[in-house]
Design an enzyme around this catalytic site. Structure first.
Site, mmCIF file in Angstrom:
data_model
loop_
_atom_site.group_PDB
_atom_site.id
_atom_site.type_symbol
_atom_site.label_atom_id
_atom_site.label_comp_id
_atom_site.label_asym_id
_atom_site.label_seq_id
_atom_site.Cartn_x
_atom_site.Cartn_y
_atom_site.Cartn_z
ATOM 1 N N ASP A 108 0.851 -1.192 0.000
ATOM 2 C CA ASP A 108 0.000 0.000 0.000
ATOM 3 C C ASP A 108 0.890 1.247 0.000
ATOM 4 O O ASP A 108 1.846 1.339 0.775
ATOM 5 C CB ASP A 108 -0.900 0.003 1.240
ATOM 6 N N ILE A 109 0.585 2.191 -0.893
ATOM 7 C CA ILE A 109 1.361 3.435 -0.973
ATOM 8 C C ILE A 109 1.004 4.316 0.225
ATOM 9 O O ILE A 109 -0.180 4.607 0.462
ATOM 10 C CB ILE A 109 1.082 4.183 -2.283
ATOM 11 N N ASN A 150 -2.409 12.791 -4.154
ATOM 12 C CA ASN A 150 -3.481 13.228 -5.055
ATOM 13 C C ASN A 150 -3.948 14.635 -4.720
ATOM 14 O O ASN A 150 -4.147 15.483 -5.607
ATOM 15 C CB ASN A 150 -4.662 12.262 -4.968
ATOM 16 N N ASP A 205 -1.558 9.114 -10.722
ATOM 17 C CA ASP A 205 -1.471 8.012 -11.687
ATOM 18 C C ASP A 205 -0.013 7.683 -11.997
ATOM 19 O O ASP A 205 0.362 6.509 -12.116
ATOM 20 C CB ASP A 205 -2.210 8.382 -12.971
ATOM 21 N N GLU A 221 -4.730 2.261 -4.351
ATOM 22 C CA GLU A 221 -3.269 2.319 -4.247
ATOM 23 C C GLU A 221 -2.678 1.032 -3.673
ATOM 24 O O GLU A 221 -1.538 1.022 -3.213
ATOM 25 C CB GLU A 221 -2.858 3.517 -3.381
#
Length: 534
Positions: free
Chosen positions: A399-400, A407, A416, A442
């Protein structure tokens, strides 16, 4: 006065009659002979159409059930965050227009979160909630909505909270209009019809005529039994739609609870017989009086290449695989050569388009990794192979960190780019035998076959370090990204889900949650909770 010329004219007329009589008798005989065969062929085509519609409806319902399972595994849902669930549900509905409502029912059986409608409604006695309490997913029969008075289907999936206890159910309400739209696009051509019959002889779908499924019409049971019997045997019968004579086929869908009926008007089916009969008579007459020798020579030069093309088309249609297009002998008519070239070009294009569609169906369009559908199919296969070989298999859930901040700060285009960079980094760290996939948003998943927990931790740490050391260029500035990774190794007895894939992903999700809670930018291995009394 009788003269030789009169006799000659009559003789010529008699000889012409003798020549035409076999043609007429042959044409009539051919029409009667071909009628049953044409009806049989039409019935077989409808059988294939009904089977395809059954697969489509069953796959569509299964996909909707999988969507509810996916939502039930989301961290916001498992934490029972009302705001988080509401935002997740609204976002999910934006990309799934067939859904009418998504709601969350708490463990006590009350509606706690809903995209629309009244909250606090007690549904503890409903079938879908009772099934959820037993840990089972549920697809209801067709019901009438109390709000819209329209036919609906309710699909539910149980969920477990972060402690592994029963956390309630995620449910979706689907309009039967969505099923009707599926069938409308697959109705047989030339006035054909497709409709669904549910439990207790209820009409579930719209028809081309005056009937509709808005009020769930109940059809006559004896009439339906006659239709089912005739459609199963390929015998023409009177349709429920305006009493037309039709040829039909039928099959069962939704675990035998729905019946699909596919029909074509008998007139349109037999139109082929009439056309073939006229063509037969004209061909015989022409061959007899005008061009019999020429026709024989032309037929000899055309039949073989056309037969080869027909056989080739049959093989392609039956197996879905192509081979070298059959050549046409030199000296064949120009039209045959052009037909062969056009047909072979069309088959090549169809094969290219089919391969493109197959890849698109299992690939995430943004990152190029496997999508959730391929993860569910290929992941189960990989784990089953490891089970049979008594080999290790692990899952990594990546997971980012603070992706929403990326964003919000830099815009979704940069978000993206971040997803693409992370996907490329994960792909570079994986082996050919591993299955990297985008899990949603993500989150990414890696199914690492023949890999125990220790080596999976090594792979996870390699990914974490490479991500941290590979900044994203944003307007000439270096944006450092980090990831948190949850790692788990599958066990032979699932405890976090009904399947080994659900189990290993659920454990990896629990480890990921621990990594997030521990400060992010770290790797955590799933540790089972201590048993009571241990």
């Amino acid at each position: 006065m009788f003269t030789f010329s009169t006799f000659s004219a009559r003789l010529r007329a008699f000889m012409l009659l003798l020549g035409l009589l076999p043609i007429a008798l042959g044409t009539i005989g051919f029409a009667f002979y071909s009628r049953d065969h044409i009806i049989s062929d039409a019935h077989q085509e409808l059988v294939h159409t009904a089977a395809f519609q059954k697969r489509l409806i069953d796959d569509w319902l299964t996909g909707q059930a999988n969507n509810m399972q996916f939502l039930a595994l989301d961290g916001m849902v498992r934490q029972r965050s009302r705001d988080g669930m509401h935002n997740l549900f609204m976002s999910f509905m934006a990309t799934h227009p067939e859904l009418d409502i998504i709601l969350y029912v708490n463990p006590e059986g009350r509606v706690e979160v809903a995209t629309s409608g009244e909250l606090g409604v007690d549904v503890a006695d409903r079938e879908y909630f009772l099934a959820a309490r037993q840990g089972k997913g549920f697809i209801s029969d067709v019901l009438i909505s109390r709000d819209t008075n329209m036919p609906i289907v309710i699909i539910s999936s149980p969920l477990k909270d972060m402690q592994g206890n029963f956390g309630g159910a995620v449910c979706s309400i689907l309009r039967m209009d969505a099923v009707n739209s599926l069938l409308a696009g697959l109705r047989p051509e030339k006035g054909g019809e497709s409709y669904l019959i549910g439990k207790n002889n209820v009409l579930l779908s719209h028809l081309n005529g005056t009937r509709s499924a808005d009020d769930l019409d109940v059809l006559d049971g004896e009439m339906l039994e006659r239709i089912y019997s005739a459609a199963s045997r390929g015998v023409p019968y009177k349709s429920i739609n305006d009493g037309l004579s039709v040829v039909g086929a039928t099959t069962l869908a939704k675990d035998g609870k729905w019946r699909i009926v596919v029909e074509r008007p008998l007139d349109s089916v037999l139109a082929a017989a009439a056309g073939q009969s006229r063509l037969f008579g004209l061909a015989c007459f022409g061959a007899l009086l005008i061009v019999a020798p020429v026709g024989w020579l032309l037929a000899r030069s055309m039949i073989k290449p056309l037969r080869d093309l027909a056989g080739y088309a049959h093989e392609v249609g039956k197996s879905g695989e192509t081979r070298a297009c059959p050549p046409v002998a030199e000296g064949s008519p120009k039209e045959v050569l052009e037909l062969q070239r056009a047909f072979c070009t069309m088959v090549d294009q169809l094969e290219e388009n089919a391969e493109t569609l197959r890849q698109m169906a299992v690939t995430d369009p943004l990152t190029g990794l496997a999508n959730r559908r391929r993860l569910e199919e290929e992941g189960i296969r990989l784990i089953d192979a490891c089970l049979r070989a008594d080999a290790s298999c692990s899952a990594l859930l990546v997971d980012i960190d603070h992706f929403k901040r990326v964003n919000d700060t830099y815009g979704h285009a940069v978000g993206d780019d971040a997803l693409i960079l992370i996907a490329e980094t994960i792909g570079a760290c994986c082996r050919i035998s591993d299955l990297p996939a985008r899990y949603g948003g993500e989150e990414f998943v890696i199914i690492a076959s023949n890999t125990d927990a220790r080596n999976a931790m090594v792979l996870a740490e390699r990914i974490r370090k490479r991500v941290e050391s590979t900044p994203l260029e944003v307007d000439g500035m270096a944006l450092t990204l980090t990831v948190s990774v949850g790692v788990s190794e599958y066990t032979r007895t699932p405890s976090y889900g009904l399947s080994h894939l659900d189990d290993v992903l659920g454990k990896a999700d629990s480890a990921l949650y621990a990594a997030k809670e521990g400060g992010r930018n770290r790797v955590c291995l799933f540790e089972p909770a201590p048993q009571d009394g241990s």
